[in-house]
Motif scaffolding. Structure first.
Motif, PDB file in Angstrom:
ATOM      1  N   CYS A 110       8.240 -30.764  37.240  1.00  0.00           N
ATOM      2  CA  CYS A 110       7.039 -31.608  37.205  1.00  0.00           C
ATOM      3  C   CYS A 110       6.061 -31.205  38.307  1.00  0.00           C
ATOM      4  CB  CYS A 110       7.424 -33.078  37.360  1.00  0.00           C
ATOM      5  SG  CYS A 110       8.218 -33.801  35.910  1.00  0.00           S
ATOM      6  N   THR A 111       6.589 -30.966  39.499  1.00  0.00           N
ATOM      7  CA  THR A 111       5.729 -30.560  40.616  1.00  0.00           C
ATOM      8  C   THR A 111       5.093 -29.203  40.349  1.00  0.00           C
ATOM      9  OG1 THR A 111       7.197 -31.756  42.131  1.00  0.00           O
ATOM     10  CG2 THR A 111       5.642 -30.202  43.107  1.00  0.00           C
ATOM     11  N   HIS A 116       0.527 -25.978  39.021  1.00  0.00           N
ATOM     12  CA  HIS A 116       0.172 -24.802  38.233  1.00  0.00           C
ATOM     13  C   HIS A 116      -1.209 -24.946  37.594  1.00  0.00           C
ATOM     14  CE1 HIS A 116       0.760 -21.462  35.322  1.00  0.00           C
ATOM     15  NE2 HIS A 116       1.574 -21.007  36.249  1.00  0.00           N
ATOM     16  N   MET A 117      -1.703 -26.173  37.521  1.00  0.00           N
ATOM     17  CA  MET A 117      -3.039 -26.401  36.969  1.00  0.00           C
ATOM     18  C   MET A 117      -4.127 -25.931  37.921  1.00  0.00           C
ATOM     19  SD  MET A 117      -2.728 -30.057  34.965  1.00  0.00           S
ATOM     20  CE  MET A 117      -2.233 -30.986  36.403  1.00  0.00           C
ATOM     21  N   ALA A 118      -3.765 -25.745  39.184  1.00  0.00           N
ATOM     22  CA  ALA A 118      -4.744 -25.269  40.161  1.00  0.00           C
ATOM     23  C   ALA A 118      -4.924 -23.760  40.033  1.00  0.00           C
ATOM     24  CB  ALA A 118      -4.293 -25.624  41.576  1.00  0.00           C
ATOM     25  N   ASP A 123      -1.082 -19.628  46.081  1.00  0.00           N
ATOM     26  CA  ASP A 123      -1.295 -19.959  47.490  1.00  0.00           C
ATOM     27  C   ASP A 123      -0.775 -21.349  47.843  1.00  0.00           C
ATOM     28  OD1 ASP A 123      -2.575 -17.520  47.925  1.00  0.00           O
ATOM     29  OD2 ASP A 123      -4.533 -18.331  47.335  1.00  0.00           O
ATOM     30  N   LEU A 124      -0.425 -22.120  46.822  1.00  0.00           N
ATOM     31  CA  LEU A 124       0.034 -23.492  47.059  1.00  0.00           C
ATOM     32  C   LEU A 124       1.528 -23.672  46.796  1.00  0.00           C
ATOM     33  CD1 LEU A 124      -2.918 -25.473  45.414  1.00  0.00           C
ATOM     34  CD2 LEU A 124      -2.487 -25.140  47.861  1.00  0.00           C
ATOM     35  N   ARG A 125       2.229 -22.574  46.540  1.00  0.00           N
ATOM     36  CA  ARG A 125       3.667 -22.691  46.274  1.00  0.00           C
ATOM     37  C   ARG A 125       4.395 -23.342  47.446  1.00  0.00           C
ATOM     38  NH1 ARG A 125       6.169 -20.133  41.967  1.00  0.00           N
ATOM     39  NH2 ARG A 125       4.907 -18.682  40.734  1.00  0.00           N
TER      40      ARG A 125
END
Length: 229
Positions: A110-111, A116-118, A123-125
């Motif tokens: 879910c996270t 993943h929509m960004a 860079d946000l992993r």
């Protein structure tokens, strides 16, 4: 010595034939304590068998290899340390093993899907992994399914490309891995030991001697602990 049965359903297991109930953790007569070296052997055998079974199924089945499923999720190596090295602990019991890993997989996917929509997901992993693990810990606390390796299960789909590509298919992979782990544990841990200590709920038990063989430095006696049975 271990208690004779699970706390929530002592009569149900006792009604089963002995050749069935034994492999579900029921004992009409408590098992004798094993020497430390004997426990060490069964811990090695159990961990080896569990991880080998999981790796063999996911690594050699065309159904899984064609979907690029990981041969073995690292978090199940940590689970093996719990269910064989500390098989009486609440965090090693079936409810925690299966429930904890499933919650971790669900939160992790879910996270990952949310981040993943960004456009800058890569860079946000790091952020998604922290949120997934922290959320999983809280949910395990609330549901009494605390199984520390499940924190890694939540992180895997947020940081590894292979698990990210699985998407929702990651959930049945984790669930099957958990069931395989539990099945092997029921077989190996019930040859000379007793597992599980309980299936769904625990209750306060008597103070029991440790099976690891450590001695109290002052009195030369085995250390004792309170077990959930």
């Amino acid at each position: 010595m271990s208690d004779t049965t699970s706390s929530e359903s002592p009569n149900v297991l006792s009604r089963l034939p002995p050749w069935v109930s034994r492999w579900l953790g029921y004992r009409s007569i408590p098992e004798p304590d094993l020497p430390p070296w004997n426990n060490n052997i069964w811990s090695w055998v159990g961990a080896f068998c569990e991880l080998s079974v999981i790796a063999a199924i996911f690594g050699h089945s065309v159904y899984f290899t064609s979907r690029n499923v990981p041969v073995l999720l690292p978090s199940f190596g940590a689970s093996a340390a719990f269910i064989y090295g500390n098989h009486d602990a609440p965090s090693s019991q079936p409810r925690a093993l299966v429930g904890g890993h499933f919650l971790g997989a669900l939160v992790g996917v879910c996270t990952m899907k949310l981040f993943h929509m960004a456009s800058d997901f890569e860079d946000l992993r790091w952020l998604s992994s922290g949120i997934a693990c922290a959320t999983t810990i809280v949910l395990m606390e609330l549901t009494h399914t605390m199984h520390p390796p499940a924190g890694a299960t939540a992180i895997i789909p947020t940081v590894t490309v292979q698990a990210t590509a699985l998407g929702w298919y990651y959930l049945p992979v984790v669930l099957l891995s958990s069931i395989l782990s539990l099945t092997v544990a029921l077989l190996i841990n019930n040859i000379q030991r007793k597992y599980p200590a309980f299936w769904l709920t625990s209750r306060p038990g008597p103070i029991l001697p440790l099976h690891c063989g450590y001695k109290d430095t002052d009195e030369g006696k085995s250390s004792e602990r309170r077990a959930d049975l």
